[in-house]
Enzyme design. Structure first.
Site, PDB file in Angstrom:
ATOM      1  N   ASP A  88      39.351  50.314  64.689  1.00 20.40           N
ATOM      2  CA  ASP A  88      38.599  50.894  65.794  1.00 20.40           C
ATOM      3  C   ASP A  88      38.272  52.356  65.528  1.00 20.40           C
ATOM      4  OD1 ASP A  88      38.075  48.959  67.689  1.00 20.40           O
ATOM      5  OD2 ASP A  88      39.919  49.280  68.808  1.00 20.40           O
ATOM      6  N   LYS A 118      35.108  49.098  63.913  1.00 15.60           N
ATOM      7  CA  LYS A 118      34.593  48.587  65.180  1.00 15.60           C
ATOM      8  C   LYS A 118      34.274  49.758  66.096  1.00 15.60           C
ATOM      9  CE  LYS A 118      37.217  46.511  68.393  1.00 15.60           C
ATOM     10  NZ  LYS A 118      36.934  47.278  69.633  1.00 15.60           N
ATOM     11  N   GLU A 120      32.400  50.709  70.170  1.00 15.62           N
ATOM     12  CA  GLU A 120      31.990  50.177  71.467  1.00 15.62           C
ATOM     13  C   GLU A 120      30.580  50.625  71.819  1.00 15.62           C
ATOM     14  OE1 GLU A 120      36.546  50.354  73.319  1.00 15.62           O
ATOM     15  OE2 GLU A 120      34.894  51.331  74.393  1.00 15.62           O
ATOM     16  N   GLU A 186      34.226  41.495  75.827  1.00 14.12           N
ATOM     17  CA  GLU A 186      35.446  41.711  76.612  1.00 14.12           C
ATOM     18  C   GLU A 186      35.176  41.610  78.113  1.00 14.12           C
ATOM     19  OE1 GLU A 186      39.260  44.725  77.213  1.00 14.12           O
ATOM     20  OE2 GLU A 186      37.841  45.087  75.589  1.00 14.12           O
TER      21      GLU A 186
END
Length: 276
Positions: A88, A118, A120, A186
């Site tokens: 992340d 990763k 967001e 999510e």
């Protein structure tokens, strides 16, 4: 001089090729011993920024730093021989500009040995994802509930009901078009997650998004019952290791106080007997 070097058994193109096949199995890990356990059974091991809450006791993921992700990323890469590590990108390390994102993503990969990162965000992060993938940084995207935006979202709530559904679909399509090799969904309603999965050519990995996704991810401490501060609805406990650990520590403390531990078999004699 040869330019060849060993490569990981599983790389982003392999994960992308799993679209519509046997569901991808993903768990988080933050240490070498746990990474080894996950590696034996999973396709991807995610070094999640959830480490801030699970390991460091932070109230959210917002306080996680690059240094923390590099430290835990190195540990996980050492323990992952088969499963593909994904790290992340922490809050504040990529949102400013594509150039900032590349500097930090390339640092994460170079200093840990992980083959992918990763981040967001959907439509508003598509330019950044395209910038990274064009420069050799494989990206796993993350849409729906994005924990790093918890203050903007107003809490850890389901994202994608009613009029929000079109936005989540647009986010998923945007990260695919930008070059992401997979996308985490999510806390997205089950029906919407199914429609997104059907619409995309890259794998969807669900967490609280139902069974229609191409794979599933959980925080390992949640599913093992080690993190007990709270329990999201989407978590299934496969063990209660927190309870077992508490009982074991209590038994140890009682034996130390009573003098039962250490016993003679746990101690060393003054003279070692010589075998004849």
């Amino acid at each position: 001089m040869s330019a060849t070097a060993p490569v990981r058994p599983v790389l982003p193109p392999d994960i992308r090729a799993r679209k519509g096949g046997v569901p991808l199995v993903v768990l988080t890990a933050y240490s070498t011993p746990v990474a080894r356990l996950v590696d034996a059974h999973c396709d991807v091991v995610l070094v999640g920024d959830s480490v801030g809450m699970v390991i460091h006791g932070l109230p959210s993921t917002l306080g996680v730093t690059m240094e923390m992700m590099i430290l835990h990323g190195r540990a996980v890469v050492r323990g992952a021989a088969k499963a593909m590590p994904v790290i992340d990108m922490p809050f504040g390390s990529y949102e400013e500009s594509p150039a900032q994102a590349f500097r930090n993503a390339s640092r994460l990969m170079a200093e840990t040995g992980a083959p992918s990162v990763k981040l967001e965000g959907g439509v508003h992060m598509a330019e950044t994802i395209a910038f990274l993938t064009a420069r050799g940084v494989p990206v796993m995207a993350h849409v729906g509930l994005t924990p790093q935006s918890v203050n903007t979202l107003g809490g850890y709530k389901v994202v994608g009901r009613a009029e929000e559904a079109d936005k989540v679909m647009a986010d998923a399509k945007a990260v695919e078009a930008a070059g992401a090799f997979s996308v985490v969904l999510e806390k997205v309603p089950e029906g919407l997650a199914g429609r997104i999965t059907a619409a995309l050519t890259i794998p969807t990995i669900g967490i609280g998004a139902g069974a229609a996704c191409d794979g599933q991810v959980l925080v390992v401490d949640d599913m093992l019952g080690l993190f007990t501060d709270f329990r999201p609805k989407f978590v299934k406990r496969y063990a209660e290791l927190g309870k077992a650990a508490d009982e074991a520590i209590a038994a140890y403390a009682a034996e130390v106080r009573s003098g039962a531990f250490p016993a003679s078999e746990h101690s060393f004699p003054d003279v070692v007997a010589v075998k004849k």
